[in-house]
Design a protein around this motif. Structure first.
Motif, short mmCIF file in Angstrom:
data_model
loop_
_atom_site.label_atom_id
_atom_site.label_comp_id
_atom_site.label_asym_id
_atom_site.label_seq_id
_atom_site.Cartn_x
_atom_site.Cartn_y
_atom_site.Cartn_z
N HIS A 149 0.84 -1.19 0.00
CA HIS A 149 0.00 0.00 0.00
C HIS A 149 0.88 1.25 0.00
CE1 HIS A 149 -3.64 -2.23 0.42
NE2 HIS A 149 -3.37 -2.68 1.64
N GLY A 150 0.42 2.28 -0.70
CA GLY A 150 1.24 3.50 -0.79
C GLY A 150 2.46 3.28 -1.65
N ALA A 151 2.30 2.53 -2.72
CA ALA A 151 3.45 2.09 -3.51
C ALA A 151 4.14 3.22 -4.26
CB ALA A 151 3.01 1.01 -4.51
N ALA A 152 3.47 4.35 -4.45
CA ALA A 152 4.09 5.46 -5.16
C ALA A 152 4.86 6.38 -4.22
CB ALA A 152 3.04 6.27 -5.91
N ALA A 207 1.70 -11.57 2.51
CA ALA A 207 2.00 -10.43 3.38
C ALA A 207 1.39 -9.17 2.81
CB ALA A 207 3.51 -10.25 3.54
N VAL A 208 1.13 -8.22 3.69
CA VAL A 208 0.74 -6.86 3.33
C VAL A 208 1.75 -5.92 3.95
CG1 VAL A 208 -0.96 -5.02 3.64
CG2 VAL A 208 -1.73 -7.35 3.14
N LEU A 209 2.30 -5.02 3.13
CA LEU A 209 3.15 -3.94 3.64
C LEU A 209 2.29 -2.69 3.71
CD1 LEU A 209 5.64 -2.48 4.53
CD2 LEU A 209 6.53 -2.58 2.19
N ASP A 210 1.96 -2.27 4.91
CA ASP A 210 1.07 -1.13 5.12
C ASP A 210 1.88 0.14 5.33
OD1 ASP A 210 -1.02 0.60 5.93
OD2 ASP A 210 -0.63 0.08 8.03
N LEU A 211 1.77 1.06 4.37
CA LEU A 211 2.44 2.36 4.45
C LEU A 211 1.41 3.49 4.47
CD1 LEU A 211 5.19 1.57 1.80
CD2 LEU A 211 5.40 1.43 4.29
#
Length: 318
Positions: A149-152, A207-211
């Protein structure tokens, strides 16, 4: 020397550009002649008094930096005066918005030779955050699937590139205007979070990478497989929700070390990681940089960096 100081917590207007004595390095410390300092959201939190760590006043802002070694404290054998280095000042994330800064030798490495000082100062915290999230906390391996999430954003862009290099399958979320950019970084699938519900598009991720945090984090539990991992770099996940879905959920604070920085530097010099500097401002404009952090002035995509090589006399607060 000149430095940006905070004597009271508050809005960017509390930042004061003033003259200080040049510090002397103690055991394990390195005095850096700062060439560039990165600006990150954590700097804004510290300035506003919202840091997760106690921050006694007065303080000098800034953590990410690049420059040359000006002097060494005792107990340091792998650096020499004149070395070009990059990294973070200390575990308090203070001191880099200055012409000279003390930094822990354990949080420095040789600057990537392919980068300018400004580019190098944009790297440490965000790149190491992405590395730790994927490989030390999520412990992902080739073939597994990660939602980013928030990959940009600054951390997200490194996470996408690192996932591609590790042969992970990455599903990234971003706004419509950033979809092509995120795809160019190597994401396997990019979802427009404005028009697509990621939980309807993704099932059984490892997995989820939460940003991002907030509602995005709450909705992320349902896309994980049983035993999957939600790793957040922004806020503490709901442990009751994690138990309900049979997953683990972790919040972490980045730990910048020489070893991790060397790994990142090698990947950059090999051409496997690209940096993204949004704007380079003179050190005198640090207050403007914080206005950008808060959205009170237009903020370009990429990292905000301060050029510290030429500093003027202190100016009165705006």
């Amino acid at each position: 020397m000149l430095a940006w100081r905070v004597h009271e917590f508050g809005a960017p207007q509390v930042m004061i550009f003033e003259r200080l004595p040049r510090p002397d390095p103690g055991q394990g410390d390195v005095l850096i002649h700062v060439h560039a300092a990165g600006v990150g959201p954590w700097d804004g939190w510290i300035r506003a008094g919202k840091s997760a760590l106690p921050q006694p006043l007065p303080l000098t802002l800034g953590s990410d930096l690049s420059g040359t070694v000006a002097a060494l404290g005792s107990g340091i054998s792998d650096l020499a005066v004149g070395d070009q280095v990059f990294g973070v000042t200390n575990t308090q994330f203070l001191g880099a918005y200055a012409e000279y800064a003390l930094a822990s030798a354990a949080m420095l490495a040789m600057k990537p030779s392919s980068l300018s000082y400004a580019e190098a100062a944009s790297v440490p915290v965000v790149a190491v955050t992405a590395w730790q999230a994927l490989f030390e906390h999520a412990r992902l391996e080739a073939g597994q699937t990660v939602v980013i999430h928030g990959a940009a954003g600054n951390v997200g862009a490194y996470a996408v590139q690192l996932a591609r290099r590790a042969r992970l399958r990455s599903i990234a979320t971003a706004g419509a205007k950033d979809i092509e950019y995120v795809r160019s970084l190597g994401a396997d699938k990019v979802l427009d979070y404005h028009t697509q519900r990621f939980e309807e598009e993704v099932k059984a991720a490892d997995a989820v990478l939460d940003l991002v945090g907030g509602e995005t984090q709450m909705r992320s539990f349902q896309v994980l497989r049983p035993g999957g991992k939600l790793i957040s770099a922004v806020s503490q996940p709901d442990q009751g929700r994690a138990k309900h879905y049979g997953v683990t959920a972790t919040f972490f604070l980045v730990e910048v070390t020489t070893e991790r920085l060397r790994t990142i530097a090698d990947l950059i010099d090999l051409g496997e990681l690209k940096t993204c500097v949004g704007v380079v401002l003179p050190l005198t404009d640090a207050r403007d940089a914080h206005m950008m952090l808060e959205g009170r002035r237009s903020r370009p995509k990429g990292k905000i960096v301060l050029n510290v090589e030429v500093a003027d006399e202190p100016t009165a607060p705006a």
